[in-house]
Design an enzyme around this catalytic site. Structure first.
Site, PDB file in Angstrom:
ATOM      1  N   ALA A  62      22.478  37.778  14.031  1.00 11.25           N
ATOM      2  CA  ALA A  62      23.867  38.238  14.005  1.00 11.25           C
ATOM      3  C   ALA A  62      24.811  37.211  13.407  1.00 11.25           C
ATOM      4  CB  ALA A  62      24.317  38.581  15.420  1.00 11.25           C
ATOM      5  N   GLY A  63      24.299  36.024  13.034  1.00 15.11           N
ATOM      6  CA  GLY A  63      25.146  34.974  12.480  1.00 15.11           C
ATOM      7  C   GLY A  63      25.404  33.902  13.516  1.00 15.11           C
ATOM      8  N   HIS A  88      22.473  23.667   7.860  1.00 17.78           N
ATOM      9  CA  HIS A  88      22.413  23.493   6.410  1.00 17.78           C
ATOM     10  C   HIS A  88      21.302  22.532   6.006  1.00 17.78           C
ATOM     11  CE1 HIS A  88      26.772  25.050   5.588  1.00 17.78           C
ATOM     12  NE2 HIS A  88      25.993  25.932   6.185  1.00 17.78           N
ATOM     13  N   ASP A 143      28.997  30.565   5.264  1.00 15.53           N
ATOM     14  CA  ASP A 143      28.209  29.341   5.344  1.00 15.53           C
ATOM     15  C   ASP A 143      26.750  29.711   5.103  1.00 15.53           C
ATOM     16  OD1 ASP A 143      27.683  30.686   7.722  1.00 15.53           O
ATOM     17  OD2 ASP A 143      27.841  28.916   9.002  1.00 15.53           O
TER      18      ASP A 143
END
Length: 259
Positions: A62-63, A88, A143
């Site tokens: 869902a992020g 990241h 992102d």
């Protein structure tokens, strides 16, 4: 408390399962940390020849954990940095490790989950999967590599409607525009992902790593520079044990056995 990421190894394939199903596999700090640690482990393990990334339950991801963002209040910017730093770094490692990545998108992929879904060298979407960048609806920006990957995969116009207008698309449209590789029936998703991963695992690990790097860098270099990189890469591959084995197997009409 259960681990936010399950890891299983089978026949040279590492299967990574985002495991916060009760929260839609939303990414919190613990999951981001676990994803980085596991990506580093897979990248450093020569027995891992392919990786599958999927989600537990009915959603892929869902992020980010929006509830955690809300609870952080004025500390939300610091939390964002704390979350995106390992996330990241994990994405970078998954993109550049020797082993290729297969994403098995078992349901909705939104926000950072949208970025993770696109990251696969082969991205398989369940027929029930849905895709949305979803950031604009909560006043945030993308992102997880979304704005880097998306225009490269689908072109600027599709990227604009998905990232700016926030359009939601289904699996069929995702395949049509090149966001994913292909659509698979829900019941067949993990079986097909394993079949693809095992096929990749039988290939030359070093050749796949170099090919991945060439593909990743292709849009950032001119033709002549890239041709020179390809020439150096294939010459180097021909001198390695895998290259010699592959050439010999072709001539001898047999399946190669790579180290």
């Amino acid at each position: 408390m259960s681990a936010p990421l399950r890891v299983e190894r089978r026949d040279g394939v590492a299967i990574l399962t985002l495991d916060r199903a009760e929260h839609g596999n939303a990414i919190d700090v613990a999951m981001a940390d676990a994803l980085l640690a596991t990506a580093l482990d897979c990248a450093g393990d020569p027995t891992v020849r392919a990786v599958i990334l999927t989600g537990a339950g009915a959603m892929f991801c869902a992020g980010g954990d929006v509830a955690a963002f809300a609870a952080a209040g004025d500390a939300a910017p610091a939390l964002m940095h704390r979350l995106t730093a390992p996330l990241h770094a994990a994405i970078t490692r998954l993109a550049h490790m020797d082993a290729p990545l297969v994403t098995a998108i078992n349901g909705a992929a939104a926000g950072a989950g949208f970025g993770l879904a696109m990251l696969g060298d082969i991205a398989l979407a369940a027929r029930s999967a849905k895709f949305a960048t979803a950031y604009g609806a909560i006043g945030l920006t993308p992102d997880a590599g979304t704005t880097w990957l998306l225009p490269r995969l689908v072109g600027l116009r599709h990227a604009q409607r998905l990232a700016l207008a926030g359009e939601r698309i289904d699996a069929e449209e995702a395949a049509r525009i090149g966001l994913v590789t292909r659509v698979v029936d829900d019941a067949d998703l993990m079986g097909e992902a394993m079949t693809v991963a095992q096929r990749l695992a039988r290939s030359s690990r070093t050749a796949l790593r170099t090919t991945r790097d060439l593909l990743w860098s292709s849009s950032d270099t001119g033709l002549e520079t890239h041709l020179a990189r390809e020439a150096d890469a294939i010459a180097s591959a021909a001198g390695r044990p895998d290259g010699r084995e592959g050439i010999a197997a072709f001539v001898e009409k047999r399946r190669p056995v790579f180290a």
